[in-house]
Design an enzyme around this catalytic site. Structure first.
Site, PDB file in Angstrom:
ATOM      1  N   GLY A 165      40.539 -89.842 -14.251  1.00 18.92           N
ATOM      2  CA  GLY A 165      41.138 -90.995 -14.117  1.00 18.92           C
ATOM      3  C   GLY A 165      40.168 -91.998 -13.823  1.00 18.92           C
ATOM      4  O   GLY A 165      38.743 -91.811 -13.353  1.00 18.92           O
TER       5      GLY A 165
ATOM      6  N   GLN B 285      36.335 -99.774 -10.918  1.00 19.43           N
ATOM      7  CA  GLN B 285      35.126 -98.928 -10.973  1.00 19.43           C
ATOM      8  C   GLN B 285      34.311 -99.319 -12.035  1.00 19.43           C
ATOM      9  O   GLN B 285      33.222 -98.547 -12.262  1.00 19.43           O
ATOM     10  CB  GLN B 285      35.840 -97.377 -11.219  1.00 19.43           C
ATOM     11  CG  GLN B 285      36.436 -96.797 -10.156  1.00 19.43           C
ATOM     12  CD  GLN B 285      36.840 -95.260 -10.418  1.00 19.43           C
ATOM     13  OE1 GLN B 285      37.894 -95.261 -11.006  1.00 19.43           O
ATOM     14  NE2 GLN B 285      36.178 -94.446  -9.757  1.00 19.43           N
TER      15      GLN B 285
ATOM     16  N   CYS C 119      35.394 -88.508  -6.882  1.00 25.38           N
ATOM     17  CA  CYS C 119      35.751 -89.853  -7.650  1.00 25.38           C
ATOM     18  C   CYS C 119      34.409 -90.062  -8.235  1.00 25.38           C
ATOM     19  O   CYS C 119      33.251 -89.885  -7.767  1.00 25.38           O
ATOM     20  CB  CYS C 119      35.823 -90.490  -6.267  1.00 25.38           C
ATOM     21  SG  CYS C 119      36.059 -92.632  -6.824  1.00 25.38           S
ATOM     22  N   LEU C 120      34.447 -90.759  -9.494  1.00 27.23           N
ATOM     23  CA  LEU C 120      33.511 -90.965 -10.556  1.00 27.23           C
ATOM     24  C   LEU C 120      32.544 -92.044  -9.764  1.00 27.23           C
ATOM     25  O   LEU C 120      31.067 -92.226  -9.909  1.00 27.23           O
ATOM     26  CB  LEU C 120      33.768 -91.667 -11.625  1.00 27.23           C
ATOM     27  CG  LEU C 120      34.428 -90.407 -12.628  1.00 27.23           C
ATOM     28  CD1 LEU C 120      34.908 -90.858 -13.732  1.00 27.23           C
ATOM     29  CD2 LEU C 120      33.897 -89.284 -12.768  1.00 27.23           C
TER      30      LEU C 120
ATOM     31  N   HIS D 293      45.436 -91.788  -6.246  1.00 27.87           N
ATOM     32  CA  HIS D 293      44.083 -91.898  -6.156  1.00 27.87           C
ATOM     33  C   HIS D 293      43.750 -93.348  -6.961  1.00 27.87           C
ATOM     34  O   HIS D 293      42.773 -94.373  -6.343  1.00 27.87           O
ATOM     35  CB  HIS D 293      43.093 -90.885  -6.847  1.00 27.87           C
ATOM     36  CG  HIS D 293      41.604 -90.736  -6.691  1.00 27.87           C
ATOM     37  ND1 HIS D 293      40.897 -90.091  -5.840  1.00 27.87           N
ATOM     38  CD2 HIS D 293      40.849 -91.821  -7.573  1.00 27.87           C
ATOM     39  CE1 HIS D 293      39.495 -90.633  -6.112  1.00 27.87           C
ATOM     40  NE2 HIS D 293      39.667 -91.643  -6.906  1.00 27.87           N
ATOM     41  N   GLU D 294      44.108 -93.520  -8.103  1.00 29.47           N
ATOM     42  CA  GLU D 294      43.719 -94.596  -8.877  1.00 29.47           C
ATOM     43  C   GLU D 294      44.531 -95.896  -8.369  1.00 29.47           C
ATOM     44  O   GLU D 294      43.800 -96.991  -8.189  1.00 29.47           O
ATOM     45  CB  GLU D 294      44.190 -94.503 -10.389  1.00 29.47           C
ATOM     46  CG  GLU D 294      43.381 -93.391 -11.118  1.00 29.47           C
ATOM     47  CD  GLU D 294      42.201 -92.971 -10.878  1.00 29.47           C
ATOM     48  OE1 GLU D 294      41.268 -94.331 -10.883  1.00 29.47           O
ATOM     49  OE2 GLU D 294      41.390 -92.063 -10.901  1.00 29.47           O
TER      50      GLU D 294
ATOM     51  N   HIS E  77      42.253 -97.363  -5.583  1.00 27.92           N
ATOM     52  CA  HIS E  77      41.262 -98.173  -6.011  1.00 27.92           C
ATOM     53  C   HIS E  77      41.633 -99.616  -6.436  1.00 27.92           C
ATOM     54  O   HIS E  77      40.992-100.755  -6.191  1.00 27.92           O
ATOM     55  CB  HIS E  77      40.880 -97.615  -7.579  1.00 27.92           C
ATOM     56  CG  HIS E  77      39.791 -96.592  -7.276  1.00 27.92           C
ATOM     57  ND1 HIS E  77      38.602 -96.752  -6.730  1.00 27.92           N
ATOM     58  CD2 HIS E  77      39.718 -95.372  -7.740  1.00 27.92           C
ATOM     59  CE1 HIS E  77      37.891 -95.568  -6.733  1.00 27.92           C
ATOM     60  NE2 HIS E  77      38.382 -94.465  -7.414  1.00 27.92           N
TER      61      HIS E  77
HETATM   62 ZN   LIG Z   1      37.943 -92.746  -7.604  1.00 32.16          ZN
END
Ligand SMILES: [Zn+2]
Length: 174
Positions: free
Chosen positions: A47, A52, A92-93, A134-135, A138
């Site tokens: 995701g 991000q 998480c990226l 999670h997204e 963000h």
């Molecule tokens: Zn993340």
């Protein structure tokens, strides 16, 4: 829009800003979403949310299986009617190498819009529901570091400090 997208890393303040609603469903929005899916795939993520890549707008993309037909794009998502709790590990990226256990709702509904502004209503549980949460976090400026427990905070203190140090060096020591 040839500008290459880059993943914004912790503790960049853009990850902390609440994102604003999308009102215009333009061809550029589709290009952005496609570029985000490509970037997500390049980094083997499941995701990616717009903050991000440094854009504070309410958009996230995901793919829970890795199959191209499971690419998903959600505009202005709202999570509703959460049921039951479930704990599992997440990464998480924007926080490379961090893996922490997070409690999320096991099952929930999502209202959103597609790239043309048409309403989407979906129900999911397990992994997909976890990615949604999670997204969506963000888009509200919430990170895994806010969700992890006291023990994980201590265990990962070094890793987070290293990222903070790298950020300071990159931005010229603020
Ligand atoms: Zn993340």
């Amino acid at each position: 829009m040839a500008e290459a997208l880059k993943i914004v890393l912790y503790p960049d303040p853009r990850l902390r800003k609440p994102s604003t609603a999308i009102k215009q469903f333009t061809p550029e929005l589709r290009e952005l979403a496609d570029a985000m899916l490509a970037l997500m795939r390049e980094y083997h993520g499941v995701g990616l949310a717009a903050p991000q890549i440094g854009k504070n707008i309410r958009l996230f993309v995901m793919n829970a299986t890795g199959k191209p037909e499971d690419d998903k794009i959600y505009v202005n998502p709202v999570l509703i009617e959460a049921e039951d709790d479930d704990e599992a590990e997440e990464g998480c990226l924007s926080i490379p190498e961090l893996r922490v256990k997070v409690v999320r709702a096991k099952r929930l509904q999502l209202d959103a819009q597609d790239l043309e502004g048409k309403p989407i209503h979906e129900v999911a549980d397990g992994f997909v529901a976890r990615i949604w949460q999670h997204e969506a976090d963000h888009l509200n400026g919430v990170l895994l570091t806010d969700r992890m427990g006291a023990v994980a905070k201590i265990t990962n203190r070094g890793l987070l400090k290293d990222l903070e140090e790298q950020y300071r060096r990159k931005t010229g020591g603020k």
